[in-house]
Design a protein around this motif. Structure first.
Motif, PDB file in Angstrom:
ATOM      1  N   SER A 158      28.160  27.179  41.290  1.00  0.00           N
ATOM      2  CA  SER A 158      27.357  26.492  42.306  1.00  0.00           C
ATOM      3  C   SER A 158      25.997  26.149  41.703  1.00  0.00           C
ATOM      4  O   SER A 158      25.714  26.470  40.562  1.00  0.00           O
ATOM      5  N   ALA A 159      25.176  25.528  42.521  1.00  0.00           N
ATOM      6  CA  ALA A 159      23.808  25.208  42.105  1.00  0.00           C
ATOM      7  C   ALA A 159      22.871  25.650  43.219  1.00  0.00           C
ATOM      8  O   ALA A 159      23.190  25.517  44.402  1.00  0.00           O
ATOM      9  N   GLU A 160      21.741  26.211  42.848  1.00  0.00           N
ATOM     10  CA  GLU A 160      20.740  26.565  43.850  1.00  0.00           C
ATOM     11  C   GLU A 160      19.353  26.383  43.260  1.00  0.00           C
ATOM     12  O   GLU A 160      19.171  26.442  42.047  1.00  0.00           O
ATOM     13  N   TYR A 161      18.400  26.123  44.136  1.00  0.00           N
ATOM     14  CA  TYR A 161      17.013  25.950  43.732  1.00  0.00           C
ATOM     15  C   TYR A 161      16.198  27.021  44.437  1.00  0.00           C
ATOM     16  O   TYR A 161      16.285  27.177  45.657  1.00  0.00           O
ATOM     17  N   ILE A 162      15.408  27.777  43.673  1.00  0.00           N
ATOM     18  CA  ILE A 162      14.628  28.879  44.224  1.00  0.00           C
ATOM     19  C   ILE A 162      13.146  28.569  44.027  1.00  0.00           C
ATOM     20  O   ILE A 162      12.608  28.755  42.933  1.00  0.00           O
ATOM     21  N   PRO A 163      12.471  28.056  45.058  1.00  0.00           N
ATOM     22  CA  PRO A 163      11.031  27.799  44.933  1.00  0.00           C
ATOM     23  C   PRO A 163      10.269  29.121  45.053  1.00  0.00           C
ATOM     24  O   PRO A 163      10.528  29.908  45.955  1.00  0.00           O
ATOM     25  N   PHE A 164       9.371  29.379  44.124  1.00  0.00           N
ATOM     26  CA  PHE A 164       8.612  30.624  44.189  1.00  0.00           C
ATOM     27  C   PHE A 164       7.248  30.426  43.564  1.00  0.00           C
ATOM     28  O   PHE A 164       6.976  29.438  42.899  1.00  0.00           O
ATOM     29  N   GLY A 165       6.395  31.395  43.803  1.00  0.00           N
ATOM     30  CA  GLY A 165       5.094  31.426  43.158  1.00  0.00           C
ATOM     31  C   GLY A 165       4.930  32.767  42.476  1.00  0.00           C
ATOM     32  O   GLY A 165       5.464  33.779  42.926  1.00  0.00           O
ATOM     33  N   PHE A 166       4.225  32.786  41.361  1.00  0.00           N
ATOM     34  CA  PHE A 166       3.891  34.054  40.730  1.00  0.00           C
ATOM     35  C   PHE A 166       2.837  34.749  41.584  1.00  0.00           C
ATOM     36  O   PHE A 166       2.005  34.100  42.216  1.00  0.00           O
ATOM     37  N   VAL A 167       2.863  36.079  41.607  1.00  0.00           N
ATOM     38  CA  VAL A 167       1.862  36.860  42.331  1.00  0.00           C
ATOM     39  C   VAL A 167       1.182  37.779  41.322  1.00  0.00           C
ATOM     40  O   VAL A 167       1.854  38.514  40.587  1.00  0.00           O
ATOM     41  N   ALA A 168      -0.140  37.699  41.270  1.00  0.00           N
ATOM     42  CA  ALA A 168      -0.896  38.521  40.326  1.00  0.00           C
ATOM     43  C   ALA A 168      -2.178  39.021  40.984  1.00  0.00           C
ATOM     44  O   ALA A 168      -2.700  38.407  41.911  1.00  0.00           O
ATOM     45  N   SER A 169      -2.650  40.149  40.487  1.00  0.00           N
ATOM     46  CA  SER A 169      -3.912  40.702  40.981  1.00  0.00           C
ATOM     47  C   SER A 169      -4.998  40.490  39.935  1.00  0.00           C
ATOM     48  O   SER A 169      -4.728  40.472  38.730  1.00  0.00           O
ATOM     49  N   LEU A 170      -6.204  40.313  40.411  1.00  0.00           N
ATOM     50  CA  LEU A 170      -7.373  40.194  39.548  1.00  0.00           C
ATOM     51  C   LEU A 170      -8.307  41.348  39.886  1.00  0.00           C
ATOM     52  O   LEU A 170      -8.769  41.468  41.021  1.00  0.00           O
ATOM     53  N   VAL A 178     -10.017  44.581  43.755  1.00  0.00           N
ATOM     54  CA  VAL A 178      -8.759  43.933  43.390  1.00  0.00           C
ATOM     55  C   VAL A 178      -8.422  42.872  44.431  1.00  0.00           C
ATOM     56  O   VAL A 178      -8.419  43.144  45.633  1.00  0.00           O
ATOM     57  N   THR A 179      -8.139  41.661  43.954  1.00  0.00           N
ATOM     58  CA  THR A 179      -7.769  40.548  44.827  1.00  0.00           C
ATOM     59  C   THR A 179      -6.408  40.027  44.371  1.00  0.00           C
ATOM     60  O   THR A 179      -6.158  39.899  43.177  1.00  0.00           O
ATOM     61  N   ILE A 180      -5.546  39.715  45.333  1.00  0.00           N
ATOM     62  CA  ILE A 180      -4.196  39.214  45.037  1.00  0.00           C
ATOM     63  C   ILE A 180      -4.185  37.696  45.178  1.00  0.00           C
ATOM     64  O   ILE A 180      -4.697  37.150  46.154  1.00  0.00           O
ATOM     65  N   TYR A 181      -3.553  37.016  44.199  1.00  0.00           N
ATOM     66  CA  TYR A 181      -3.429  35.558  44.217  1.00  0.00           C
ATOM     67  C   TYR A 181      -1.972  35.177  43.989  1.00  0.00           C
ATOM     68  O   TYR A 181      -1.218  35.904  43.355  1.00  0.00           O
ATOM     69  N   GLU A 182      -1.602  33.991  44.509  1.00  0.00           N
ATOM     70  CA  GLU A 182      -0.246  33.454  44.316  1.00  0.00           C
ATOM     71  C   GLU A 182      -0.345  32.032  43.775  1.00  0.00           C
ATOM     72  O   GLU A 182      -1.152  31.229  44.247  1.00  0.00           O
ATOM     73  N   SER A 183       0.512  31.715  42.789  1.00  0.00           N
ATOM     74  CA  SER A 183       0.543  30.357  42.236  1.00  0.00           C
ATOM     75  C   SER A 183       1.328  29.445  43.169  1.00  0.00           C
ATOM     76  O   SER A 183       2.065  29.910  44.042  1.00  0.00           O
ATOM     77  N   GLN A 184       1.199  28.148  42.976  1.00  0.00           N
ATOM     78  CA  GLN A 184       1.898  27.172  43.806  1.00  0.00           C
ATOM     79  C   GLN A 184       3.219  26.716  43.193  1.00  0.00           C
ATOM     80  O   GLN A 184       3.955  25.972  43.801  1.00  0.00           O
ATOM     81  N   ASP A 185       3.517  27.108  41.983  1.00  0.00           N
ATOM     82  CA  ASP A 185       4.769  26.754  41.328  1.00  0.00           C
ATOM     83  C   ASP A 185       5.086  27.885  40.367  1.00  0.00           C
ATOM     84  O   ASP A 185       4.328  28.828  40.267  1.00  0.00           O
ATOM     85  N   PRO A 186       6.151  27.932  39.688  1.00  0.00           N
ATOM     86  CA  PRO A 186       7.198  26.915  39.537  1.00  0.00           C
ATOM     87  C   PRO A 186       8.348  27.158  40.490  1.00  0.00           C
ATOM     88  O   PRO A 186       8.242  27.956  41.421  1.00  0.00           O
ATOM     89  N   GLY A 187       9.451  26.526  40.207  1.00  0.00           N
ATOM     90  CA  GLY A 187      10.700  26.815  40.884  1.00  0.00           C
ATOM     91  C   GLY A 187      11.743  27.042  39.813  1.00  0.00           C
ATOM     92  O   GLY A 187      11.607  26.570  38.694  1.00  0.00           O
ATOM     93  N   ILE A 188      12.793  27.791  40.162  1.00  0.00           N
ATOM     94  CA  ILE A 188      13.901  27.998  39.225  1.00  0.00           C
ATOM     95  C   ILE A 188      15.141  27.395  39.841  1.00  0.00           C
ATOM     96  O   ILE A 188      15.485  27.693  40.997  1.00  0.00           O
ATOM     97  N   ALA A 189      15.818  26.547  39.098  1.00  0.00           N
ATOM     98  CA  ALA A 189      17.097  25.996  39.540  1.00  0.00           C
ATOM     99  C   ALA A 189      18.174  26.548  38.630  1.00  0.00           C
ATOM    100  O   ALA A 189      18.049  26.514  37.415  1.00  0.00           O
TER     101      ALA A 189
END
Length: 194
Positions: A158-170, A178-189
């Motif tokens: 099958s095929a699937e697309y998984i949109p996600f953002g990285f989550v990291a603390s600074l 400590v502050t948590i941030y999330e990226s706006q990309d990438p996605g994994i297909a």
């Protein structure tokens, strides 16, 4: 002399063959990244595995826009917007369990951030609760939060697309906050022909 020229020509031909990269240009992101954004295609051979290493440079968000996270293949300057992991048609369920792409993602520190970045809260956040219904992507955080290992499989045809953002603390270098941030990309297909 002719033999030396032939060897040089063969080396040039070998370099051209090695330089074939499975990156295709995509539309540049609207966030105005300095680097060109692309999709990276990783092809997993039949009954095989592929290991790729990446660098991730997180960025703080502002009140007006998300941070400009830079996700590149190790040694490259091309920002990756989406990863496409392709698998060959494989009717054997047992063999499909061993085929995988292993992605090693290392956080690259940005001195301008004023602190230390680490992966946090599992390292990724998906757009919805069941973004990976086939459970094809497994994430491990190692190296005290500085490295993420992502195992990508295609257990079904099958095929699937998984949109996600990285989550990291600074962690602020002066206050320790400590502050948590999330990226706006990438996605994994992930895709395997039916």
């Amino acid at each position: 002399m002719a033999a030396e020229k032939k060897k040089v020509d063969e080396k040039k031909a070998d370099k051209k063959a090695v330089k074939k990269v499975a990156i295709k240009p995509a539309k540049a992101k609207k966030s105005g990244k300095k680097l060109a954004a692309t999709d990276l295609v990783i092809n997993v051979p039949l009954n095989g595995q592929v290991i790729k290493t990446f660098d991730l440079m997180p960025a703080k968000s502002t009140a007006a826009a998300p941070g400009d996270w830079i996700f590149t293949e190790e040694g490259s300057t091309v920002d990756i917007e989406n990863l496409v992991v392709g698998f060959e048609l494989n009717p054997s369920a047992l063999n499909r369990q061993f085929e995988r792409a292993i992605l090693v993602i290392k956080i690259k520190q940005n001195p301008a951030s004023g602190g230390t970045w680490r992966f946090a809260l599992g390292g990724v956040a998906t757009d919805n609760a069941d973004s990976d219904p086939d459970n094809d992507v497994i994430v491990d955080i190692i190296d005290n939060g500085y490295t993420m290992i992502v195992y990508v499989q295609a257990l079904e045809n099958s095929a699937e697309y998984i949109p996600f953002g990285f989550v990291a603390s600074l962690t602020n270098q002066y206050t320790g906050v400590v502050t948590i941030y999330e990226s706006q990309d990438p996605g994994i297909a992930t895709r395997r022909p039916l």
